[in-house]
Design a protein around this motif. Structure first.
Motif, PDB file in Angstrom:
ATOM      1  N   ARG A  85      32.063  33.100  35.739  1.00 48.28           N
ATOM      2  CA  ARG A  85      32.817  31.874  36.010  1.00 48.28           C
ATOM      3  C   ARG A  85      33.496  32.003  37.367  1.00 48.28           C
ATOM      4  O   ARG A  85      34.025  33.066  37.708  1.00 48.28           O
ATOM      5  N   ALA A  90      36.294  31.816  40.109  1.00 51.75           N
ATOM      6  CA  ALA A  90      37.759  31.936  40.102  1.00 51.75           C
ATOM      7  C   ALA A  90      38.357  30.540  40.272  1.00 51.75           C
ATOM      8  O   ALA A  90      37.701  29.617  40.762  1.00 51.75           O
ATOM      9  N   GLU A  91      39.599  30.419  39.860  1.00 50.67           N
ATOM     10  CA  GLU A  91      40.205  29.092  39.715  1.00 50.67           C
ATOM     11  C   GLU A  91      40.195  28.246  40.981  1.00 50.67           C
ATOM     12  O   GLU A  91      39.935  27.067  40.934  1.00 50.67           O
ATOM     13  N   ASP A  92      40.466  28.816  42.122  1.00 52.21           N
ATOM     14  CA  ASP A  92      40.560  27.993  43.334  1.00 52.21           C
ATOM     15  C   ASP A  92      39.328  28.137  44.221  1.00 52.21           C
ATOM     16  O   ASP A  92      39.407  27.971  45.432  1.00 52.21           O
ATOM     17  N   LEU A 138      35.788  35.302  38.351  1.00 55.71           N
ATOM     18  CA  LEU A 138      36.795  35.896  37.480  1.00 55.71           C
ATOM     19  C   LEU A 138      36.268  37.221  36.957  1.00 55.71           C
ATOM     20  O   LEU A 138      35.071  37.377  36.726  1.00 55.71           O
ATOM     21  N   ARG A 169      47.716  20.492  43.944  1.00 60.85           N
ATOM     22  CA  ARG A 169      46.973  21.698  44.323  1.00 60.85           C
ATOM     23  C   ARG A 169      45.915  21.417  45.394  1.00 60.85           C
ATOM     24  O   ARG A 169      45.330  22.335  45.940  1.00 60.85           O
TER      25      ARG A 169
END
Lengths: 92, 336
Positions: free
Chosen positions: A12, A14-16, A92, B109
């Motif tokens: 997956r 990473a968030e950003d 991730l 964000r």
């Protein structure tokens, strides 16, 4: 056991992080630092491979089916690519 | 081979000058901003452009101008862009912030804000940005400070503010912001002020050492031609014009970068051609992508910087084969 666990883990982003396809592979962008990162994965990898639903095993099967590449070769090369992505915090 | 030598399908980011209107008249303005230009893109035209950029998966749009917040549809446009997941950075002079704008930015964000400030004191800043501007800019920074908004203070480094860079860093930190420094280039109104404001070789050497010693200072790709190798490893170590980025002006003209908005570099207009077509095939873009200034090819550092900033070379010499006059190799010979 560790090998089995690695195969069953889904990849997956990473968030950003965002990713897009280029002719030579994948271009990643990490928002927090406005940084880009790339891997020369050719036609092996798609952005969708990192949506959290594909395990390493699934991806290897998919690459072999689409490209005709030998599974052994994929199994050797692919973890090196994904390890670079993880080391650079794209995954991730 | 640097990845940026391969043609990318689209830019990584775009600089979008959304208007030429500005309430200030800074002496170094790269866009020579003052009044809005006739025929600036409509809101609908902007949305169509955003739709195409989203399809191409452009990651980031950096808004400037003029003053973006003076464009009547700017906030609705930002909201529209955010529905596409595109990151935005807004470069503002900090003097026209509204409650609505601050509310949109807070905790968002997909927003980064950059406030321009060219001195740590009114005496220095106002010489460049105008009488009374320091006070108003600080008020703007205070409105944005500590509101969960990624905030930076942007300074164009000139001979006027060179001695205040550490104070500017401290000032930014006081408001929870980072300092970003931009290179002074002879574009727009800066052509008239170039001789008065440019750094001398000793100052270039000093700033190169300062940037090397403090990697917390943001630079974008501004100083790659003078950067020491430690900072170069952080990336953005070459000209990104037409490779990683390009610029859209208020009337839809597309240029290689914000500093190359001149006739020889015109790529096309979005009212006549798609962005993708301009990016892929504009003759000026193809030419710039393969640029290897003749004056630089034999240089031992050529593989590190690939010829410095073409905008500085071009506007000073009118010759794209000339070396960037402020490159590390050029000035290092002049400074003991």
């Amino acid at each position: 056991m560790a090998h089995d666990m690695a195969n069953s883990m889904a990849y997956r982003l990473a968030e950003d992080v965002q990713v897009r396809q280029e002719a030579w592979g994948l271009l990643f962008y990490r928002q927090a630092e406005h940084k880009v990162f790339f891997i020369r994965s050719g036609e092996w990898l798609y952005p969708e491979h990192f949506d959290g639903t594909w395990t390493l095993e699934n991806i290897i099967e998919d690459i072999a089916r689409r490209t005709g590449a030998l599974v052994d070769n994929i199994e050797t090369a692919l973890p090196k690519l994904t390890e670079r992505l993880t080391a650079n915090r794209m995954l991730l | 081979m640097k990845y940026a030598d391969w043609p990318l399908s689209a830019p990584v980011n775009i600089t979008w000058e959304i208007t030429h209107q500005c309430n200030l008249h800074c002496i170094h303005c790269l866009s020579a901003s003052s009044k809005a230009s006739p025929g600036e893109l409509t809101f609908e035209e902007c949305k169509q452009t955003v739709d195409e950029l989203a399809r191409l998966k452009v990651f980031e749009i950096n808004f400037g101008g003029g003053e973006p917040l003076l464009k009547e549809y700017f906030l609705p446009l930002l909201r529209y862009i955010h529905t596409k997941g595109i990151v935005t950075c807004v470069s503002t002079n900090g003097t026209v912030l509204t409650k609505e704008a601050v509310a949109l930015f807070t905790g968002n964000r997909l927003v980064n804000i950059q406030v321009s400030l060219d001195g740590a004191t009114a005496e220095v800043n106002d010489r460049i940005r105008g009488e009374g501007t320091f006070r108003n800019i600080i008020s703007g920074i205070e409105l944005l400070s500590r509101k969960n908004i990624p905030l930076s203070v942007n300074t164009v480094v000139t001979s006027q503010n060179f001695s205040q860079l550490n104070e500017l860093k401290d000032l930014a930190k006081k408001y929870g912001a980072r300092l970003r420094v931009s290179r002074f280039r002879p574009s727009g109104r800066a052509r008239q002020s170039w001789d008065a404001l440019r750094l001398n070789p000793a100052q270039l050497k000093e700033i190169a050492a300062w940037l090397e010693s403090d990697l917390s200072i943001l630079t974008g790709d501004s100083f790659f031609s003078i950067s020491q190798d430690g900072r170069r490893k952080m990336g953005l170590d070459m000209c990104g014009a037409c490779k990683l980025t390009c610029c859209i002006d208020p009337v839809g003209n597309v240029y290689p970068c914000a500093f190359l908005q001149d006739e020889p570099f015109y790529g096309g207009n979005l009212r006549e051609n798609s962005f993708k077509k301009i990016w892929d095939s504009a003759p000026s873009f193809l030419r710039l992508r393969s640029l290897e200034p003749k004056a630089c090819r034999a240089c031992p550092r050529f593989e590190s910087c690939r010829g410095g900033c073409p905008a500085v070379a071009y506007f000073l010499t009118k010759d794209l084969d000339a070396a960037d006059p402020e490159c590390l190799v050029n000035w290092i010979r002049e400074v003991p």
